[in-house]
Write a protein that holds these residues in place. Structure first.
Motif: not given
Length: 239
Positions: A38-42, A130-131, A140-143
């Motif tokens: 769902y993300d994969g930015r890093w 969210w995702l 809270w996702y970053y946390a």
């Protein structure tokens, strides 16, 4: 500093530690797959997109959330010698000496408990929609992402310190199924019954007095962890 003889670990500790550890490791693996889907930015490695992986991750996280309170109570009541001691921070200045490694091992164990508490709490604060909706900028996702990175580091440090202070005998002792007569599972019911019967209003009041006065670090840590877990169940009900 390898151990000269095989150490003995209480059976209940091995079971609770094993179930908690297995749930956490599976949650970490599925957490990364969820992130990669769902993300994969890093640090993306291009795992196959699997939309159901978030639910699987949540299931393993739930297992950890259910088992963790029992493990924490045992660790803080019967396993205090494996956690930070009142003089541990002072001994951490004796770099390279055996006492430094043992103190660092206890520090790793204690920090791991706090890290898992944060990971479980932050996970419960997230919304499962969210995702899938592409909402990746919630605090809270970053946390929760940070909490799992910290958790991986803590597990690695826990294993390294265990290997350093006890060698392979200590690591293998957590996988052994042998137990002494006093650890026989047939006795657990009576032990739990006796423990429960000793929980009286005066005992609870004494526990709260230690927490509020900060006179006992283990009771304060117990209150932080158990309070966070209770809050993790209650707060989402009011979202």
């Amino acid at each position: 500093m390898p151990a000269k003889s095989s150490p003995y670990q209480p059976l209940l500790l091995r079971i609770l530690h094993g179930l908690t550890g297995l749930s956490v490791v599976l949650a970490i693996l599925t957490a990364y797959w969820t992130y990669d889907t769902y993300d994969g930015r890093w640090l993306s490695i291009g795992l196959p997109a699997f939309k159901e992986i978030e639910g699987i991750h949540g299931t393993f996280g739930l297992y950890a959330l259910l088992i963790f309170p029992a493990f924490v109570i045992y660790a803080l009541r019967r396993g205090q010698q494996r956690l930070l001691q009142p003089d541990s921070l002072g001994k951490l200045t004796q770099v390279g000496r055996p006492v430094w490694w043992y103190s660092l091992h206890r520090l790793a164990n204690t920090v791991s408990i706090l890290a898992l508490t944060f990971a479980l709490f932050s996970g419960k604060m997230m919304d499962e929609t969210w995702l899938p909706r592409g909402e990746l900028n919630h605090a809270w996702y970053y946390a929760h992402l940070i909490s799992w990175v910290v958790m991986v580091f803590c597990i690695a440090l826990h294993l390294l310190m265990s290997a350093k202070v006890g060698g392979s005998p200590l690591l293998l002792s957590m996988l052994s199924w042998r137990f002494r007569a006093k650890d026989n599972p047939s006795l657990w019911r009576s032990h739990i019954s006796n423990w429960w019967s000793n929980i009286k209003p005066v005992s609870i009041q004494h526990w709260f007095s230690k927490v509020l006065s900060l006179s006992n670090g283990y009771r304060v840590l117990e209150a932080i962890v158990l309070g966070s877990i209770i809050a993790a169940w209650i707060i989402p009900l009011f979202k």
